[in-house]
Design a protein around this motif. Structure first.
Motif, PDB file in Angstrom:
ATOM      1  N   ASP A 260       0.835  -1.203   0.000  1.00 43.33           N
ATOM      2  CA  ASP A 260       0.000   0.000   0.000  1.00 43.33           C
ATOM      3  C   ASP A 260       0.873   1.258   0.000  1.00 43.33           C
ATOM      4  O   ASP A 260       0.575   2.235  -0.702  1.00 43.33           O
ATOM      5  CB  ASP A 260      -0.929   0.010   1.215  1.00 43.33           C
ATOM      6  N   ASP A 261       1.935   1.224   0.794  1.00 45.36           N
ATOM      7  CA  ASP A 261       2.859   2.362   0.813  1.00 45.36           C
ATOM      8  C   ASP A 261       3.516   2.547  -0.550  1.00 45.36           C
ATOM      9  O   ASP A 261       3.745   3.683  -0.998  1.00 45.36           O
ATOM     10  CB  ASP A 261       3.934   2.173   1.882  1.00 45.36           C
ATOM     11  N   THR A 301      12.712  -0.390  -1.871  1.00 51.93           N
ATOM     12  CA  THR A 301      11.810  -0.769  -2.960  1.00 51.93           C
ATOM     13  C   THR A 301      11.208   0.452  -3.644  1.00 51.93           C
ATOM     14  O   THR A 301      11.089   0.478  -4.877  1.00 51.93           O
ATOM     15  CB  THR A 301      10.695  -1.690  -2.446  1.00 51.93           C
ATOM     16  N   GLN A 302      10.823   1.462  -2.882  1.00 48.74           N
ATOM     17  CA  GLN A 302      10.155   2.608  -3.487  1.00 48.74           C
ATOM     18  C   GLN A 302      11.086   3.371  -4.418  1.00 48.74           C
ATOM     19  O   GLN A 302      10.734   3.674  -5.571  1.00 48.74           O
ATOM     20  CB  GLN A 302       9.590   3.516  -2.397  1.00 48.74           C
ATOM     21  N   ARG A 500      12.025  11.324   0.424  1.00 51.44           N
ATOM     22  CA  ARG A 500      10.593  11.300   0.732  1.00 51.44           C
ATOM     23  C   ARG A 500      10.032   9.917   0.378  1.00 51.44           C
ATOM     24  O   ARG A 500       9.917   9.556  -0.806  1.00 51.44           O
ATOM     25  CB  ARG A 500       9.872  12.387  -0.052  1.00 51.44           C
ATOM     26  N   ILE A 501       9.706   9.133   1.395  1.00 50.85           N
ATOM     27  CA  ILE A 501       9.084   7.836   1.177  1.00 50.85           C
ATOM     28  C   ILE A 501       7.734   7.817   1.891  1.00 50.85           C
ATOM     29  O   ILE A 501       7.401   8.743   2.641  1.00 50.85           O
ATOM     30  CB  ILE A 501       9.959   6.676   1.695  1.00 50.85           C
ATOM     31  N   PHE A 502       6.973   6.759   1.654  1.00 49.94           N
ATOM     32  CA  PHE A 502       5.723   6.557   2.388  1.00 49.94           C
ATOM     33  C   PHE A 502       5.910   5.383   3.339  1.00 49.94           C
ATOM     34  O   PHE A 502       6.426   4.323   2.965  1.00 49.94           O
ATOM     35  CB  PHE A 502       4.561   6.326   1.427  1.00 49.94           C
ATOM     36  N   PHE A 503       5.477   5.615   4.578  1.00 53.05           N
ATOM     37  CA  PHE A 503       5.677   4.632   5.637  1.00 53.05           C
ATOM     38  C   PHE A 503       4.456   4.631   6.541  1.00 53.05           C
ATOM     39  O   PHE A 503       4.116   5.654   7.129  1.00 53.05           O
ATOM     40  CB  PHE A 503       6.937   4.980   6.441  1.00 53.05           C
TER      41      PHE A 503
END
Length: 603
Positions: A260-261, A301-302, A500-503
């Motif tokens: 999802d992230d 991964t992102q 900037r990543i999503f976590f």
């Protein structure tokens, strides 16, 4: 007299019966307990351990020769990588070694189904209780606890029958106290991260080497995929999805990549990648628990898969992580996941051509025999055409601790001598070590791991670059603190902070050379795409090419030379970034456009 004679006869008979399995035993390896570890209780005798036995690779020198030839851009064999079958033939042990080890195992009741072998038979694995391991190795296992709470089951010394010393290079788990941690220096929720990833209000930053000569002003505080493509001159390049090119990163220590992230990240930074994902490969029962997102795994991964979309991507998740709790709930000591991954990838016929790893440990916590054998494994992958990048570490010239206040820069050999602490595997000469930069224009980030190996001597490709740097030092600088004849680290660099990543569903900023390795690997994968589309081989082992470019004045511009900043550690300012190669940023950061032209001109 008859009684005495009868006793002699019985004694001789007993000796004769025992003779076939009685060998002179000699110590194979002894280590000092690394700093931070404390011996606790004796290991439970019924606890099972997976003993991994390394047999000498009989023709490794020939494999290494092949590696240099297929990796040297001036050699007529450049790019002619070896097949899995050719590699296995070169690393297979001598039949005598196989026979003697088999006989030794059989003496301890191990044969047939008890024994697992690598396809080349250079590694043998047996699962045995600690009690039997102690008998086989004339050793005593204990539970050791680290100051962080991690625990391992290890021994500080083991022995083998003297006639086996030439036929067994090492056995683990025995003396390996490595903790193999992720290279994360910063992780923070930041108000700026909650807003849009771009800022169009401020004027663009002039960077002549960048795409279009400018970089968005927001990139000075927040790094995105767009920032990296602008800064490293790759805007507008779109790879193919079906060329046969692949890219991958590794995950350990219960670091799980959240899907999802990943979609939130793609929607935020790479809209074309929305609804795409990666292939998950589980090793030794590795999981990817979606309820426990990992900041390191999300970062890797992102950004790696964001840079390289739509190149087919793989996330290797390998089980096994501390702490080990020696009770009935944990019947096996599985603290060495890295060996499981290496065993798997070495025996994969067509592995991804580019693989990034953001985990390492202090070189001195790794037995030299283990480091040497693992490094040979990396050489084997290079000979097959795989490019391996590793984060150079986050402790500057110090240990892997990014906090200078808690770094410990002392040798583990009993002398307690103050020394700089290089990281392994980045210190292996057969991988590409990636240091870190920050801001635009770029300067070295202060945590960028760098220095010189104490295990591996300077490789031939560094014969000009490293002495060139050393000649710039004031005589006596850091005398005794580093090995001036060792393999220099890093080789190259990339941005390493404010990513900037999503976590957990929210944007955050994260940093460390953990960010630099997947970033550099991403652009290597794009270069592989360009070569494969042109009917050429992948790049494989990168360093001979990197240093050839660095030594060629006519190829100036292939790397953005970073000449400011330093990497403090061990109570010192560390080394300075300077013109040309340096042990902070290597040759600098990639200019994809220039590098693409260079690699397409190669055979």
């Amino acid at each position: 007299m008859r009684v005495f004679s009868a006793w002699i006869v019985l004694a001789l008979a007993a000796f004769t019966a025992a003779a076939p399995t009685t060998h002179t035993v000699k110590i194979k390896e002894t280590v000092n307990v690394p700093r931070g570890w404390t011996k606790r209780d004796e290991a439970p005798r019924d606890l099972t351990v997976d003993l991994r036995i390394a047999l000498p690779q009989s023709n490794f020198p020939l494999l290494e020769q092949h590696l240099w030839e297929v990796s040297d851009p001036f050699n007529e064999r450049y790019g002619a990588h070896l097949s899995q079958e050719e590699v296995n033939e070169l690393i297979a042990p001598h039949p005598e070694s196989v026979d003697l080890v088999n006989s030794w195992l059989a003496e301890h009741g191990l044969s047939g189904a008890d024994i697992a072998r690598s396809p080349a038979s250079d590694w043998v694995k047996v699962r045995v209780p600690v009690g039997l391991a102690e008998e086989m190795l004339d050793a005593k296992y204990h539970v050791y606890e680290h100051s962080t709470g991690d625990t391992l089951v290890r021994t500080t010394s083991y022995s083998l029958p003297e006639h086996l010393h030439a036929h067994i290079e090492l056995i683990q788990p025995t003396t390996l106290f490595s903790r193999f941690r992720a290279s994360k220096a910063t992780l923070h929720f930041d108000q700026a991260a909650q807003t849009s990833s771009t800022n169009t209000d401020a004027p663009a930053i002039s960077v002549p080497s960048a795409s279009g000569g400018t970089v968005d002003a927001s990139c000075n505080t927040t790094i995105t995929v767009t920032c990296l493509k602008e800064l490293y001159n790759a805007v507008g390049y779109t790879p193919l999805v079906n060329s046969g090119n692949q890219v991958a990163c590794t995950g350990y220590l219960d670091q799980f990549a959240n899907l999802d992230d990943l979609q939130l990240f793609f929607a935020d930074q790479v809209p074309a990648a929305v609804n795409s994902s990666f292939k998950l490969i589980s090793i030794n029962g590795g999981q990817n628990n979606q309820s426990e997102p990992g900041d390191e795994a999300n970062l890797d991964t992102q950004f790696l898969f964001g840079i390289t979309h739509p190149i087919p991507a793989t996330f290797f998740t390998t089980a096994g992580s501390p702490p080990f709790i020696p009770d009935v709930l944990t019947p096996t000591d599985s603290n060495e996941p890295y060996l499981d991954w290496l065993d798997f990838i070495l025996n994969t016929p067509n592995p991804p051509q580019t693989i990034s790893t953001s985990y390492a440990d202090d070189e001195q916590t790794v037995p030299p025999s283990f480091a040497q054998r693992v490094c040979q494994g990396f050489a084997t992958l290079g000979a097959k055409g795989v490019s391996l990048t590793f984060s150079s570490g986050d402790g500057g010239v110090g240990d892997g601790d990014p906090d200078p206040a808690t770094q410990e820069c002392f040798t583990n050999d009993g002398r307690n001598k103050t020394e700089f602490v290089p990281e392994f595997p980045p210190s292996c000469p057969f991988v590409t070590a990636v240091g870190g930069t920050i801001h635009v224009p770029e300067t070295a980030v202060d945590f960028s791991g760098g220095g010189f190996s104490n295990f591996f001597s300077r490789p031939s490709y560094q014969a000009a670059a490293v002495p060139g740097f050393l000649s710039t030092l004031v005589p006596g600088t850091y005398a005794g603190l580093f090995n001036p004849n060792g393999r220099g680290i890093p080789d190259v660099a990339a941005q390493a902070d404010n990513f900037r990543i999503f976590f957990g569903g929210s944007p955050i900023l994260i940093g460390g050379t953990s960010a630099a390795s997947p970033t550099f690997a991403g652009f290597v994968s794009l270069l592989n795409d360009a070569r494969i589309r042109a009917g050429k081989s992948p790049l494989g082992f990168l360093n001979p090419l990197i240093y050839s470019i660095g030594a060629n004045a006519g190829l100036t511009g292939a790397f953005n030379d970073v000449t400011t900043g330093n990497n403090p550690g061990c109570g010192t300012p560390g080394f300075n970034a300077t013109t040309g190669w340096d042990p902070v940023t290597g040759f600098g950061t990639p200019n994809f456009g220039v590098l693409k032209d260079i690699v397409l001109a190669l055979p």
